[in-house]
Design a protein around this motif. Structure first.
Motif, short mmCIF file in Angstrom:
data_model
loop_
_atom_site.label_atom_id
_atom_site.label_comp_id
_atom_site.label_asym_id
_atom_site.label_seq_id
_atom_site.Cartn_x
_atom_site.Cartn_y
_atom_site.Cartn_z
N ARG A 62 45.19 41.06 38.27
CA ARG A 62 43.95 41.64 37.75
C ARG A 62 43.98 41.67 36.22
NH1 ARG A 62 39.74 44.78 39.73
NH2 ARG A 62 40.71 44.92 41.79
N LEU A 63 42.89 41.21 35.61
CA LEU A 63 42.77 41.24 34.16
C LEU A 63 42.37 42.64 33.70
CD1 LEU A 63 40.87 37.87 33.53
CD2 LEU A 63 43.32 38.33 33.25
N PRO A 64 42.54 42.94 32.42
CA PRO A 64 42.14 44.26 31.91
C PRO A 64 40.69 44.62 32.20
CG PRO A 64 43.51 43.15 30.30
CD PRO A 64 43.24 42.15 31.39
N ASP A 65 39.81 43.61 32.30
CA ASP A 65 38.40 43.90 32.58
C ASP A 65 38.12 44.11 34.07
OD1 ASP A 65 38.52 41.35 33.67
OD2 ASP A 65 37.09 40.45 32.29
N GLY A 66 39.18 44.03 34.91
CA GLY A 66 39.03 44.28 36.34
C GLY A 66 38.89 43.04 37.18
N GLN A 67 38.72 41.86 36.55
CA GLN A 67 38.54 40.63 37.31
C GLN A 67 39.87 40.19 37.93
OE1 GLN A 67 37.19 37.35 34.93
NE2 GLN A 67 36.86 35.99 36.67
#
Length: 309
Positions: A62-67
């Protein structure tokens, strides 16, 4: 009157038998296939598929933006699109569920996830508790240590401490190596890959045994990659990765494998691989510089189930 009741009773019994057979054929024969058919039917009815992901760059994370992104995620998105078309759905929502090495099989069995899209090693022992899709990667086991210690071989670990991530095949591998080579290791279990890696970084253990591709990604993502070194000698030989599904889900497993076989043979597959292993990946734009191995090239060109490992 009694005769008429007997005839009516027999007729109703026959209808019940026919209905039961028809229902069984629709759902599959046997308990396992009924479960498998219900997975596809649930996806059709709800318009949702539940995908398990991990903290395992570049496969799923998971990326920091939630993706949620990764090599495995891209493959499972394409599989989901194929299933959407086959089920005649206008859309198919993907629900991402975080899993860990320790709970992934339980989440499958509890029907919390339909498929685990990460980097799970396909072994004979694991196939007793989960079904595996066609292989999407092959990895060997090495260990990471601090560069200043100069550790490179298995014998260099003699009498030292080694961390392992609970729920991974590497636990059994390092225990077996310890017995066979009489290494007198102190084996330290950790709850997760990052926790095991941090034990090396903090100097609490001498090494962390894990799949080499995952160690390479963790080293590249660290603040000072030069501080870490991968062993030259293997801890365990190359083994395949596959997406895990529930045992007995034969129709679902077959549908996933048919979709993967088509994806693997597509010329675009080479570009998908390069995207995650030879080009900068988010969030830190690290590059693994790992070209596709000859074994993976062969597996993608001629997809087949792994049953002899």
């Amino acid at each position: 009157m009694p005769l008429m009741l007997k005839i009516l009773s027999r007729t109703l019994a026959s209808v019940a038998v026919i209905f039961g057979v028809t229902h069984a054929l629709a759902a599959g024969t046997g308990t396992g296939q009924e479960k498998a058919a219900s997975t596809l039917e649930r996806i059709r009815e709800t318009g949702r598929i539940r995908i398990g992901y991990g903290d395992t760059a570049p496969f799923s994370y998971r990326l920091p933006d939630g993706q949620v992104v990764g090599y495995s995620i891209d493959l499972c998105r394409q599989v989901s699109e194929t299933l959407r078309k086959q089920l005649g759905l206008a859309s198919l929502q993907i629900d991402y569920v975080h899993r860990t090495p320790r709970n992934r099989v339980q989440l499958l069995n509890d029907r919390i996830i339909d498929i685990e899209c990460n980097a799970s090693t396909n072994t004979a022992e694991r196939r007793r508790s989960a079904a595996f899709a066609l292989s999407h990667f092959y990895a060997s086991t090495r260990y990471v240590s601090l560069t200043r210690h100069g550790l490179q071989t298995v014998d260099d670990l003699r009498g030292r401490s080694v961390s392992v991530a609970l729920g991974t095949v590497n636990v059994g591998q390092i225990n077996e190596l310890n017995r066979d080579r009489a290494l007198n290791l102190s084996i330290v279990p950790a709850d997760g890959l990052q926790a095991a890696f941090d034990l090396v970084k903090g100097g609490q253990v001498s090494a962390f045994a894990m799949d080499d591709v995952l160690l390479s990604a963790m080293i590249a993502a660290s603040r000072q990659p030069q501080d870490f070194s991968l062993s030259k000698e293997l801890v365990a030989a190359m083994q395949p990765y596959g997406f895990m599904m529930r045992l007995g889900d034969d129709p679902f497993r077959d549908a996933v494998n048919a979709a993967l076989a088509q994806i693997y043979r597509d010329p675009k597959m080479a570009g998908l691989y390069r995207r995650w292993f030879e080009e900068p990946i988010p969030p830190g734009n690290i590059t693994l510089h790992q070209p596709m191995s000859p074994r993976l090239q062969q597996a993608l060109a001629q997809p087949r189930e792994e049953t002899g490992i």
